[in-house]
Design a protein around this motif. Structure first.
Motif, short mmCIF file in Angstrom:
data_model
loop_
_atom_site.label_atom_id
_atom_site.label_comp_id
_atom_site.label_asym_id
_atom_site.label_seq_id
_atom_site.Cartn_x
_atom_site.Cartn_y
_atom_site.Cartn_z
N GLU A 1 35.24 62.24 42.55
CA GLU A 1 34.48 61.07 43.02
C GLU A 1 33.36 61.55 43.93
N PRO A 2 32.38 60.69 44.22
CA PRO A 2 31.29 61.13 45.12
C PRO A 2 31.78 61.66 46.46
N GLY A 3 32.87 61.11 46.99
CA GLY A 3 33.40 61.59 48.25
C GLY A 3 34.67 62.39 48.10
N ALA A 4 35.01 62.75 46.88
CA ALA A 4 36.26 63.49 46.63
C ALA A 4 36.09 64.36 45.40
N GLY A 5 35.30 65.41 45.58
CA GLY A 5 35.09 66.35 44.49
C GLY A 5 36.02 67.53 44.68
N SER A 6 35.59 68.47 45.53
CA SER A 6 36.45 69.61 45.83
C SER A 6 37.71 69.15 46.56
N GLU B 1 48.88 52.79 46.01
CA GLU B 1 49.64 52.29 47.16
C GLU B 1 48.67 52.03 48.30
N ARG B 2 48.49 50.78 48.63
CA ARG B 2 47.56 50.39 49.70
C ARG B 2 47.97 51.05 51.01
N GLY B 3 46.98 51.61 51.70
CA GLY B 3 47.23 52.25 52.99
C GLY B 3 47.67 53.70 52.88
N SER B 4 47.86 54.19 51.68
CA SER B 4 48.27 55.59 51.53
C SER B 4 47.07 56.51 51.74
N SER B 5 47.34 57.79 51.95
CA SER B 5 46.27 58.75 52.15
C SER B 5 46.64 60.09 51.56
N ILE C 1 40.44 60.87 47.15
CA ILE C 1 39.93 59.84 46.23
C ILE C 1 40.21 58.44 46.77
N SER C 2 39.28 57.52 46.42
CA SER C 2 39.42 56.14 46.88
C SER C 2 39.47 55.13 45.74
N THR C 3 39.21 55.57 44.50
CA THR C 3 39.36 54.65 43.37
C THR C 3 40.76 54.05 43.41
N ALA C 4 40.83 52.73 43.36
CA ALA C 4 42.10 52.03 43.58
C ALA C 4 42.53 51.26 42.33
N ALA C 5 43.82 51.18 42.15
CA ALA C 5 44.39 50.37 41.07
C ALA C 5 45.52 49.52 41.64
N ARG C 6 45.58 48.27 41.20
CA ARG C 6 46.65 47.38 41.66
C ARG C 6 47.30 46.72 40.46
N ARG C 7 48.57 46.44 40.59
CA ARG C 7 49.30 45.76 39.51
C ARG C 7 48.89 44.31 39.48
N ASP C 8 48.59 43.82 38.29
CA ASP C 8 48.26 42.42 38.05
C ASP C 8 49.03 41.98 36.81
N GLY C 9 50.24 41.52 37.03
CA GLY C 9 51.10 41.16 35.91
C GLY C 9 51.49 42.40 35.12
N ASP C 10 51.21 42.40 33.83
CA ASP C 10 51.56 43.54 32.99
C ASP C 10 50.38 44.49 32.80
N GLU C 11 49.43 44.48 33.74
CA GLU C 11 48.28 45.36 33.67
C GLU C 11 48.00 46.00 35.03
N TRP C 12 47.24 47.09 35.00
CA TRP C 12 46.63 47.66 36.19
C TRP C 12 45.17 47.23 36.20
N SER C 13 44.69 46.82 37.37
CA SER C 13 43.28 46.52 37.57
C SER C 13 42.68 47.64 38.41
N ILE C 14 41.59 48.25 37.92
CA ILE C 14 41.05 49.47 38.54
C ILE C 14 39.63 49.22 39.03
N ASP C 15 39.37 49.62 40.26
CA ASP C 15 38.02 49.51 40.85
C ASP C 15 37.67 50.83 41.53
N GLY C 16 36.45 51.27 41.33
CA GLY C 16 36.01 52.50 41.98
C GLY C 16 35.01 53.24 41.13
N GLN C 17 34.82 54.52 41.44
CA GLN C 17 33.81 55.33 40.77
C GLN C 17 34.31 56.77 40.61
N LYS C 18 34.07 57.32 39.44
CA LYS C 18 34.31 58.74 39.18
C LYS C 18 32.97 59.40 38.86
N ILE C 19 32.91 60.72 39.08
CA ILE C 19 31.66 61.43 38.86
C ILE C 19 31.95 62.78 38.20
#
Length: 404
Positions: free
Chosen positions: A149-154, A195-199, A159-177
């Motif tokens: 990602e722009p802030g997570a290459g090496s 996992e929200r709040g994880s690092s 990484i900050s791209t996030a995914a959350r469970r929405d019923g029987d799917e994952w919803s994904i928001d963010g950017q890869k490079i």
């Protein structure tokens, strides 16, 4: 000239002391098939593709990959139940070496066959294997890798791209490079924070995401070479099924590291044959231009030849199990080949001298392209700094580098 005369034949040969009669027969079978099939419509593909040249004859190389698949020459090491040949490590090495020696075109299905396929075999569910392995083996579905990602290459753990469970799917928001071949891929394996709040390494998941959907935008990145095999990928409520997580949710770091270890495995032997061919061509260029008479250049060619032998010796030794740690082995291999190849690009410019500063119209020469693209060798796939930190911290047990 005092330089060692380099040949790709120096790097291959199943006839050594450790080879069996079966190895020799297998090498002859591979060699004969390639000689017969790299002809007709496929003859013009010899030598095309590869890093910095992925744009060359892409559709034709895709057809070649499918031709290989139909003849049973893809996924050799996979179990027979998944369409492979259950080939030994030695047989896989022989295939990659003979393939490179034949100057066959660069494969367009590398990410699926060499990275995701082995990852699914090791960590995937039975349903995931049944769904995806046939398409990888037949080269009917192409893959890309969604890590950096722009802030997570090496520093991939940032990484900050996030995914959350929405019923029987994952919803994904963010950017890869730096996503290689995202513009032609059907699927992407994405490392996302679930996992929200994880690092750092915790709370990540390894998701399999379809690329052909409205929630994904791919933008090309123009490289120094003028080509665009890398891309930015934007996820805006992109969707994938909830069962398309490899391993358990939150266990993505372990899975991702497994993929990176595979990436620096057997196929590197074929890579070294291509390196040998490049070095031999640079040596021939030096002779033709008279640069070979310069003792300094002759010595650089000698050192490059020795370095190439070191690459091969390290690869063969570690594949035989003589390694302390998988992550350390992979990091040492990346440091060795990336720095060697970057140095080869610099050697090409030294041999060319002032000629290397002038382009022929808008086109770069083979050696100018090599020089420009190899500047990235020590960055992509894990920078030199990161590889050295891995070796220091995980293998040698040294204190961790201070982080802000």
């Amino acid at each position: 000239m005092g330089a060692i005369q380099t040949s790709e034949s120096d790097m291959v040969g199943p006839d050594g002391a450790n080879s069996t009669a079966a190895d020799v027969r297998f090498a002859a079978e591979v060699r004969a098939w390639l000689a017969e099939n790299l002809s007709g419509e496929f003859r013009a593909l010899r030598g095309l593709g590869g890093p910095g040249r992925e744009h060359e004859a892409f559709d034709e190389r895709l057809a070649w990959d499918r031709h290989l698949a139909a003849a049973g020459w893809t996924c050799l090491g996979w179990p027979t139940q998944y369409g492979g040949r259950n080939a030994t490590v030695r047989q896989q090495v022989i295939f990659h070496e003979e393939y490179a020696k034949a100057n066959a075109p660069a494969r367009v299905s590398h990410v699926g066959e060499e990275l995701l396929g082995p990852t699914l075999l090791a960590f995937g569910t039975a349903a995931q294997k049944d769904r995806f392995l046939p398409g990888i083996r037949a080269v009917t579905e192409l893959w890309c890798q969604g890590y950096s990602e722009p802030g997570a290459g090496s520093d991939l753990a940032a990484i900050s791209t996030a995914a959350r469970r929405d019923g029987d799917e994952w919803s994904i928001d963010g950017q890869k490079i730096w996503t290689s071949l995202a513009h032609v891929a059907d699927w992407c394996f994405v490392l996302a924070r679930t996992e929200r709040g994880s690092s750092r390494h915790r709370g990540l998941s390894y998701l399999l995401v379809p690329m052909k959907q409205s929630g994904i935008e791919v933008r090309p990145i123009v490289q120094l070479t003028g080509t665009s095999e890398f891309n930015e990928v934007f996820f805006d409520d992109a969707r994938t099924s909830s069962d398309l997580v490899v391993g358990e949710p939150g266990d993505g770091w372990r899975i991702a590291m497994g993929t990176l270890t595979v990436e620096r495995g057997i196929s590197t032997l074929g890579q070294q044959i291509r390196f040998a061919r490049e070095l031999a061509d640079i040596e021939a260029l030096a002779r033709r231009l008279g640069a070979a008479e310069d003792p300094s250049i002759a010595a650089q060619i000698d050192r490059a030849w020795v370095g190439l032998r070191v690459l091969r010796a390290h690869a063969m030794r570690t594949m035989a199990g003589a390694s302390v740690d998988d992550s350390g082995r992979a990091s040492v291999a990346k440091l060795l080949w990336a720095n060697w190849h970057r140095g080869l690009g610099e050697l090409a410019m030294t041999v060319l001298g002032a000629r290397g500063l002038v382009a022929d119209g808008e086109d770069l020469s083979e050696w100018q392209r090599l020089y420009l693209f190899t500047r990235a060798d020590t960055i992509y796939g894990g920078s030199n700094e990161v590889q050295r930190n891995i070796i220091a911290e995980r293998v040698l047990g040294l204190p961790r580098e201070a982080r802000p």
